[in-house]
Design a protein around this motif. Structure first.
Motif, short mmCIF file in Angstrom:
data_model
loop_
_atom_site.label_atom_id
_atom_site.label_comp_id
_atom_site.label_asym_id
_atom_site.label_seq_id
_atom_site.Cartn_x
_atom_site.Cartn_y
_atom_site.Cartn_z
N LEU A 2 -43.61 -2.24 -9.02
CA LEU A 2 -43.88 -1.88 -7.63
C LEU A 2 -44.85 -0.72 -7.56
CD1 LEU A 2 -40.28 -1.76 -6.12
CD2 LEU A 2 -41.97 -3.54 -5.80
N VAL A 3 -45.74 -0.77 -6.60
CA VAL A 3 -46.60 0.36 -6.30
C VAL A 3 -46.03 0.97 -5.01
CG1 VAL A 3 -48.93 1.16 -5.81
CG2 VAL A 3 -48.57 -0.75 -7.40
N ILE A 4 -45.27 2.04 -5.19
CA ILE A 4 -44.51 2.63 -4.09
C ILE A 4 -45.39 2.98 -2.90
CG2 ILE A 4 -43.00 4.55 -3.42
CD1 ILE A 4 -41.70 2.48 -5.35
N ARG A 5 -46.54 3.55 -3.13
CA ARG A 5 -47.42 3.99 -2.03
C ARG A 5 -47.96 2.82 -1.21
NH1 ARG A 5 -47.54 8.86 -0.81
NH2 ARG A 5 -47.07 10.38 -2.39
N GLU A 6 -47.91 1.62 -1.74
CA GLU A 6 -48.41 0.45 -1.01
C GLU A 6 -47.33 -0.25 -0.19
OE1 GLU A 6 -50.45 -2.09 -3.77
OE2 GLU A 6 -51.92 -0.55 -4.25
N LEU A 7 -46.07 0.18 -0.34
CA LEU A 7 -44.97 -0.45 0.38
C LEU A 7 -44.90 0.08 1.82
CD1 LEU A 7 -42.15 -0.30 -2.30
CD2 LEU A 7 -43.53 -2.27 -1.66
N PRO A 8 -44.55 -0.78 2.76
CA PRO A 8 -44.39 -0.34 4.15
C PRO A 8 -43.01 0.29 4.35
CG PRO A 8 -44.05 -2.69 4.02
CD PRO A 8 -44.42 -2.23 2.63
N ILE A 9 -42.80 1.48 3.81
CA ILE A 9 -41.51 2.17 3.90
C ILE A 9 -41.37 2.75 5.29
CG2 ILE A 9 -40.11 4.06 3.00
CD1 ILE A 9 -41.50 3.65 0.30
N GLU A 10 -40.22 2.49 5.93
CA GLU A 10 -39.99 2.96 7.29
C GLU A 10 -38.52 3.30 7.50
OE1 GLU A 10 -41.38 -0.38 9.54
OE2 GLU A 10 -39.54 -1.50 9.19
N ALA A 11 -38.19 3.75 8.71
CA ALA A 11 -36.82 4.09 9.11
C ALA A 11 -36.16 5.00 8.08
CB ALA A 11 -36.01 2.82 9.34
N ILE A 12 -36.81 6.09 7.78
CA ILE A 12 -36.36 6.99 6.72
C ILE A 12 -35.42 8.06 7.29
CG2 ILE A 12 -37.13 8.69 5.03
CD1 ILE A 12 -39.84 6.98 5.16
N THR A 13 -34.27 8.21 6.63
CA THR A 13 -33.32 9.25 6.97
C THR A 13 -32.96 9.97 5.67
OG1 THR A 13 -32.39 7.87 8.73
CG2 THR A 13 -31.09 9.77 8.02
N ILE A 14 -33.17 11.28 5.64
CA ILE A 14 -32.88 12.08 4.45
C ILE A 14 -31.84 13.13 4.85
CG2 ILE A 14 -33.82 13.63 2.69
CD1 ILE A 14 -36.59 12.33 3.25
N TYR A 15 -30.75 13.19 4.08
CA TYR A 15 -29.69 14.14 4.42
C TYR A 15 -28.93 14.55 3.16
CZ TYR A 15 -26.91 9.85 4.32
OH TYR A 15 -26.35 8.67 3.96
#
Length: 98
Positions: A2-15
């Motif tokens: 996987l090329v992480i930077r090319e993925l459409p990552i969304e709906a991010i919650t960090i806690y």
């Protein structure tokens, strides 16, 4: 790979995690949800990436058939192999969370 930077990552919650010293990151890619566990809040390191699917589906990355949560919280092998790059992505994109 996987090329992480090319993925459409969304709906991010960090806690911060309530269960251990570290963080939990919830995110969605291609309409599938994942949970990324990060150990040690001072010197973060990746622990694992799990599927968090609401209905039975095939993971587009590791090709596993995943059952709904809670049974479906299986490791995603594709993200597991790239978890260092995934952590780097979140640290660079969301530095205030770290």
């Amino acid at each position: 790979m996987l090329v992480i930077r090319e993925l459409p990552i969304e709906a991010i919650t960090i806690y911060p995690s309530n269960s251990f010293d570290g963080m939990e990151i919830l995110f969605r890619v291609s309409n599938h949800n994942y949970q990324f566990l990060i150990g040690n809040s001072k010197n973060p390191f990746p622990i694992n990436v799990k599927h968090v699917f609401k209905e039975k589906a095939i993971c587009p990355f590791c090709q596993k058939k995943i059952l709904p949560v809670p049974l479906g919280q299986q490791l995603c092998i594709a993200f597991q192999k790239n978890q260092s790059a995934l952590l780097q992505y979140f640290q660079e994109e969301y530095p205030d969370a770290f």
